[in-house]
Design a protein around this motif. Sequence first.
Motif, PDB file in Angstrom:
ATOM      1  N   LEU A   1       0.951  -1.216  -0.037  1.00 40.41           N
ATOM      2  CA  LEU A   1      -0.067  -0.101   0.099  1.00 40.41           C
ATOM      3  C   LEU A   1       0.830   1.088  -0.093  1.00 40.41           C
ATOM      4  N   LYS A   2       1.985   1.228   0.462  1.00 38.97           N
ATOM      5  CA  LYS A   2       3.081   2.230   0.419  1.00 38.97           C
ATOM      6  C   LYS A   2       3.340   2.840  -1.147  1.00 38.97           C
ATOM      7  N   SER A   3       3.004   1.713  -1.886  1.00 41.71           N
ATOM      8  CA  SER A   3       3.418   2.164  -3.332  1.00 41.71           C
ATOM      9  C   SER A   3       1.978   2.470  -4.325  1.00 41.71           C
ATOM     10  N   ASN A   4       1.016   1.880  -3.929  1.00 40.33           N
ATOM     11  CA  ASN A   4      -0.294   1.873  -4.377  1.00 40.33           C
ATOM     12  C   ASN A   4      -1.223   2.709  -3.866  1.00 40.33           C
ATOM     13  N   ARG A   5      -1.647   3.907  -4.473  1.00 41.98           N
ATOM     14  CA  ARG A   5      -2.371   4.900  -3.710  1.00 41.98           C
ATOM     15  C   ARG A   5      -3.724   5.062  -4.433  1.00 41.98           C
ATOM     16  N   SER A   6      -4.234   4.149  -5.148  1.00 41.12           N
ATOM     17  CA  SER A   6      -5.542   4.041  -5.797  1.00 41.12           C
ATOM     18  C   SER A   6      -6.512   3.359  -4.938  1.00 41.12           C
ATOM     19  N   ILE A   7      -6.250   2.732  -4.183  1.00 43.14           N
ATOM     20  CA  ILE A   7      -7.240   1.967  -3.291  1.00 43.14           C
ATOM     21  C   ILE A   7      -8.331   2.789  -2.445  1.00 43.14           C
TER      22      ILE A   7
ATOM     23  N   GLY B   1      -1.002   8.441   5.315  1.00 42.40           N
ATOM     24  CA  GLY B   1      -1.132   9.354   4.042  1.00 42.40           C
ATOM     25  C   GLY B   1      -1.984   8.686   2.623  1.00 42.40           C
ATOM     26  N   HIS B   2      -2.499   7.545   2.965  1.00 45.81           N
ATOM     27  CA  HIS B   2      -3.139   6.997   2.026  1.00 45.81           C
ATOM     28  C   HIS B   2      -4.537   7.283   1.943  1.00 45.81           C
ATOM     29  N   PRO B   3      -4.900   7.256   0.588  1.00 44.29           N
ATOM     30  CA  PRO B   3      -6.299   7.713   0.273  1.00 44.29           C
ATOM     31  C   PRO B   3      -7.514   6.751   0.628  1.00 44.29           C
ATOM     32  N   VAL B   4      -7.213   5.472   1.299  1.00 47.42           N
ATOM     33  CA  VAL B   4      -8.218   4.510   1.508  1.00 47.42           C
ATOM     34  C   VAL B   4      -9.342   5.429   2.297  1.00 47.42           C
ATOM     35  N   GLU B   5     -10.709   5.322   1.830  1.00 48.12           N
ATOM     36  CA  GLU B   5     -11.660   5.913   2.553  1.00 48.12           C
ATOM     37  C   GLU B   5     -12.410   5.077   3.458  1.00 48.12           C
ATOM     38  N   THR B   6     -12.554   3.813   3.098  1.00 48.71           N
ATOM     39  CA  THR B   6     -13.424   2.964   3.971  1.00 48.71           C
ATOM     40  C   THR B   6     -12.337   1.665   4.172  1.00 48.71           C
ATOM     41  N   LEU B   7     -12.481   1.213   5.637  1.00 49.74           N
ATOM     42  CA  LEU B   7     -11.619   0.228   6.090  1.00 49.74           C
ATOM     43  C   LEU B   7     -12.647  -0.591   6.680  1.00 49.74           C
ATOM     44  N   ASP B   8     -12.459  -1.984   6.416  1.00 49.59           N
ATOM     45  CA  ASP B   8     -13.294  -2.932   7.392  1.00 49.59           C
ATOM     46  C   ASP B   8     -12.342  -4.092   7.911  1.00 49.59           C
ATOM     47  N   ILE B   9     -12.191  -4.081   9.264  1.00 45.73           N
ATOM     48  CA  ILE B   9     -11.208  -4.795   9.775  1.00 45.73           C
ATOM     49  C   ILE B   9     -11.988  -5.708  10.688  1.00 45.73           C
ATOM     50  N   SER B  10     -13.262  -5.805  10.720  1.00 48.20           N
ATOM     51  CA  SER B  10     -13.975  -6.538  11.547  1.00 48.20           C
ATOM     52  C   SER B  10     -13.769  -8.064  11.666  1.00 48.20           C
ATOM     53  N   ASN B  11     -14.061  -8.569  12.782  1.00 45.82           N
ATOM     54  CA  ASN B  11     -13.953 -10.132  13.183  1.00 45.82           C
ATOM     55  C   ASN B  11     -12.322 -10.420  12.918  1.00 45.82           C
ATOM     56  N   ASN B  12     -11.387  -9.599  13.393  1.00 48.51           N
ATOM     57  CA  ASN B  12      -9.997 -10.069  13.621  1.00 48.51           C
ATOM     58  C   ASN B  12      -9.679  -9.980  14.985  1.00 48.51           C
ATOM     59  N   PRO B  13      -8.764 -10.764  15.394  1.00 48.44           N
ATOM     60  CA  PRO B  13      -8.282 -10.652  16.760  1.00 48.44           C
ATOM     61  C   PRO B  13      -7.370  -9.525  17.174  1.00 48.44           C
ATOM     62  N   CYS B  14      -7.165  -8.426  16.087  1.00 51.84           N
ATOM     63  CA  CYS B  14      -6.037  -7.490  16.272  1.00 51.84           C
ATOM     64  C   CYS B  14      -6.373  -6.694  17.549  1.00 51.84           C
ATOM     65  N   GLY B  15      -5.366  -6.306  18.392  1.00 50.88           N
ATOM     66  CA  GLY B  15      -5.471  -5.751  19.655  1.00 50.88           C
ATOM     67  C   GLY B  15      -5.196  -4.105  19.897  1.00 50.88           C
ATOM     68  N   PRO B  16      -4.963  -3.502  20.797  1.00 47.52           N
ATOM     69  CA  PRO B  16      -4.739  -2.372  21.044  1.00 47.52           C
ATOM     70  C   PRO B  16      -3.464  -1.678  20.251  1.00 47.52           C
ATOM     71  N   ARG B  17      -2.397  -2.554  19.996  1.00 49.26           N
ATOM     72  CA  ARG B  17      -1.341  -2.154  19.364  1.00 49.26           C
ATOM     73  C   ARG B  17      -1.788  -1.483  18.078  1.00 49.26           C
ATOM     74  N   SER B  18      -2.380  -2.561  17.427  1.00 44.80           N
ATOM     75  CA  SER B  18      -2.606  -2.276  15.699  1.00 44.80           C
ATOM     76  C   SER B  18      -3.470  -0.803  15.691  1.00 44.80           C
ATOM     77  N   PHE B  19      -4.620  -0.546  16.735  1.00 45.77           N
ATOM     78  CA  PHE B  19      -5.169   0.359  16.779  1.00 45.77           C
ATOM     79  C   PHE B  19      -4.618   1.627  16.905  1.00 45.77           C
ATOM     80  N   ALA B  20      -3.560   1.530  17.737  1.00 46.65           N
ATOM     81  CA  ALA B  20      -2.475   2.414  18.106  1.00 46.65           C
ATOM     82  C   ALA B  20      -1.724   3.067  16.688  1.00 46.65           C
ATOM     83  N   LYS B  21      -1.413   2.051  15.766  1.00 45.75           N
ATOM     84  CA  LYS B  21      -0.963   2.277  14.524  1.00 45.75           C
ATOM     85  C   LYS B  21      -1.761   3.106  13.675  1.00 45.75           C
TER      86      LYS B  21
END
Length: 188
Positions: A42-48, A70-90
């Motif tokens: 995603l660092k090189s593809n800015r169209s998504i 700095g990416h133009p992603v407008e909608t992100l669905d990360i549901s139903n993954n066991p990612c924790g606080p560290r991920s959301f801090a990033k």
Amino acid sequence: MATLECCSAIATLITSNTFITSLNLSDNPLSTSVSEAVGAALKSNRSIKFLGLASAGMMDSSTLFEGLAGHPVETLDISNNPCGPRSFAKLGQSMSSGLALKSLVAKNVDMRNEGAAALAEGIRNRRSLTSLDVTRAALGPQGLGDLVDALACGLAVVRVAAGDNPAGPPTPALIRGLGVLLRERGVR
């Protein structure tokens, strides 16, 4: 689980096809490996504009979220993954660094209050989020209060869903944020 070869192929697809505007990898057993591969790509593809990663088995999405800075992603669905606080801090850091998310769906994740506090900082700094779903995100009143208070700083919030999180007495931030959203913005 997806092999490293599979994750590499997904990364190659992303980097070599800059016309892709929607990428939905939901409901695939990709694991955390895809987070690293997709984050780097995603660092090189800015169209998504839409990135769907629900139920992808990612325990740590911090590398993926770092790639969204700095990416133009407008909608992100990360549901139903066991990612924790560290991920959301990033994710919060990426929003502070220019990620202009309009919609975040993070249902059934392990965000917790610590992740919510860091994400709230990114929401406050960027002010682009108009829709947030943190249903079953393991948020207590403090984390929910941080997010709602941050959303109240935004310009055009239209939807907040936060059901089925641990109950407790509302915090001043939650009361203040809800008051602003309901009174001044007419949020449902």
